[in-house]
Enzyme design. Structure first.
Site, PDB file in Angstrom:
ATOM      1  N   ILE A 138       0.873  -1.163   0.000  1.00  0.00           N
ATOM      2  CA  ILE A 138       0.000   0.000   0.000  1.00  0.00           C
ATOM      3  C   ILE A 138       0.916   1.220   0.000  1.00  0.00           C
ATOM      4  CG2 ILE A 138      -2.028  -1.076   1.032  1.00  0.00           C
ATOM      5  CD1 ILE A 138      -1.204  -0.109   3.722  1.00  0.00           C
ATOM      6  N   ASP A 139       0.435   2.320  -0.557  1.00  0.00           N
ATOM      7  CA  ASP A 139       1.267   3.508  -0.727  1.00  0.00           C
ATOM      8  C   ASP A 139       1.807   4.005   0.607  1.00  0.00           C
ATOM      9  OD1 ASP A 139       0.682   3.433  -3.411  1.00  0.00           O
ATOM     10  OD2 ASP A 139      -0.912   4.938  -3.293  1.00  0.00           O
ATOM     11  N   LYS A 140       2.919   4.727   0.524  1.00  0.00           N
ATOM     12  CA  LYS A 140       3.557   5.295   1.710  1.00  0.00           C
ATOM     13  C   LYS A 140       2.554   6.064   2.564  1.00  0.00           C
ATOM     14  CE  LYS A 140       6.830   8.930   3.040  1.00  0.00           C
ATOM     15  NZ  LYS A 140       7.783   9.954   2.564  1.00  0.00           N
TER      16      LYS A 140
END
Length: 320
Positions: A138-140
């Site tokens: 999942i994105d930062k």
């Protein structure tokens, strides 16, 4: 630091594939390395991202960005983790916003992988030295639940479920605007943006099928809270689908969510969103079949405090 190269294709000569031209023109880059650069959108021809097989006819300007090498082996770090479940095969964590999943250019440490190596030190090797145990990301700046494999058998079993789209993945997102319907489905092919390598796009020429199911949970003045279920899991899928549907995520500067902030009349709400400092997206629920025991496991995580503060305020205004 990144290295930048610009080469003009000679006007004379036979047509040549883009990847072959780069390998021939720039020392130290193998064919596979060039292919990765092209896939990552780091190569443009006359300012446009192209595929490796493009035939160059002469006169084109080829620009190449070569990122600095990532560290060969991530180091174990003592970083606190919110562990939801762990056994000998898998570990399930609630990732905070701001934490990168694995090391890479610009993020050599402080990642989830560094933290996991400090915690268990026995992650699956299938993901490679940089991404041990990582089955999905999942994105930062997205918070929420994520599963990691601790051995190769678990890695293979989880990867098969992600490939077959049988994993249950539910997200919550706060978006601008109010969808006309109460629920719907977005489908399209997502790939690298033709001119901006940091972004993905539903208008890419060589995208992969992406499907997102959404449902409105609450409507507020200028904003809506959505529940989203991923049928597929492409990079930035929810962010792209919502932005291209006219409802970008609150706080998502990359996909147009920042430009809508001035349209909100409530100064308190605007302040809360500025303090959020990220896209308003949370991976709430993850369900999968245990790759070894075959038991179905499901994990649910609450909204983190920064997002919950915004929802609480919206509810107080709506109820007031």
């Amino acid at each position: 630091m990144e290295s930048h190269f610009t080469v003009t294709v000679p006007a004379e000569g036979e047509p040549e594939r883009l990847d072959q031209f780069i390998v021939r023109s720039l020392d130290g880059l193998t064919r596979s390395a060039v292919q990765r650069l092209i896939d990552d959108g780091r190569v443009t021809v006359n300012g446009i991202v192209e595929k490796a097989s493009l035939k160059l006819k002469g006169g084109e300007v080829v620009a190449v960005e070569v990122p600095p090498p990532a560290p060969a082996v991530p180091q174990a770090e003592e970083i606190p983790l919110d562990i939801l479940y762990e056994d000998g095969d898998v570990v399930v964590v609630n990732k905070p916003a701001g934490m990168v999943v694995h090391p890479g250019a610009g993020n050599p440490g402080g990642t989830l992988v560094n933290a996991l190596l400090g915690h268990c030190r026995d992650l699956s090797g299938i993901g490679g030295e940089i991404r041990p145990g990582i089955v999905h990301r999942i994105d930062k700046d997205t918070s929420g639940v994520l599963v990691v494999a601790k051995n190769d058998r678990a890695h293979d079993g989880l990867a098969r479920q992600f490939h077959d789209h049988t994993i249950k993945r539910i997200y919550l997102a706060l978006v601008f605007g109010s969808p006309r319907e109460d629920k719907g489905r977005v489908e399209g092919a997502i790939g690298r943006h033709p001119t901006d390598r940091l972004r993905m796009s539903g208008k890419a020429r060589h995208g992969k099928r992406a499907v997102t199911h959404w449902k409105v949970l609450a409507r507020y003045p200028g904003l809506s809270l959505l529940q989203l279920r991923l049928e597929t899991g492409r990079t930035h899928q929810i962010r792209v689908h919502m932005a291209e549907s006219g409802h970008p995520l609150v706080g998502d500067e990359l996909y147009g969510g920042g430009g809508r902030l001035a349209n909100l009349r409530d100064p308190v709400l605007r302040k809360l969103i500025r303090e959020l400092g990220r896209q308003a997206l949370h991976a709430k629920t993850l369900g999968f079949v245990h790759p070894v025991t075959a038991d179905y496991l499901e994990f649910d995580t609450p909204l983190p405090d920064d997002l919950q503060r915004i929802i609480d305020y919206l509810e107080s205004v709506a109820g007031g």
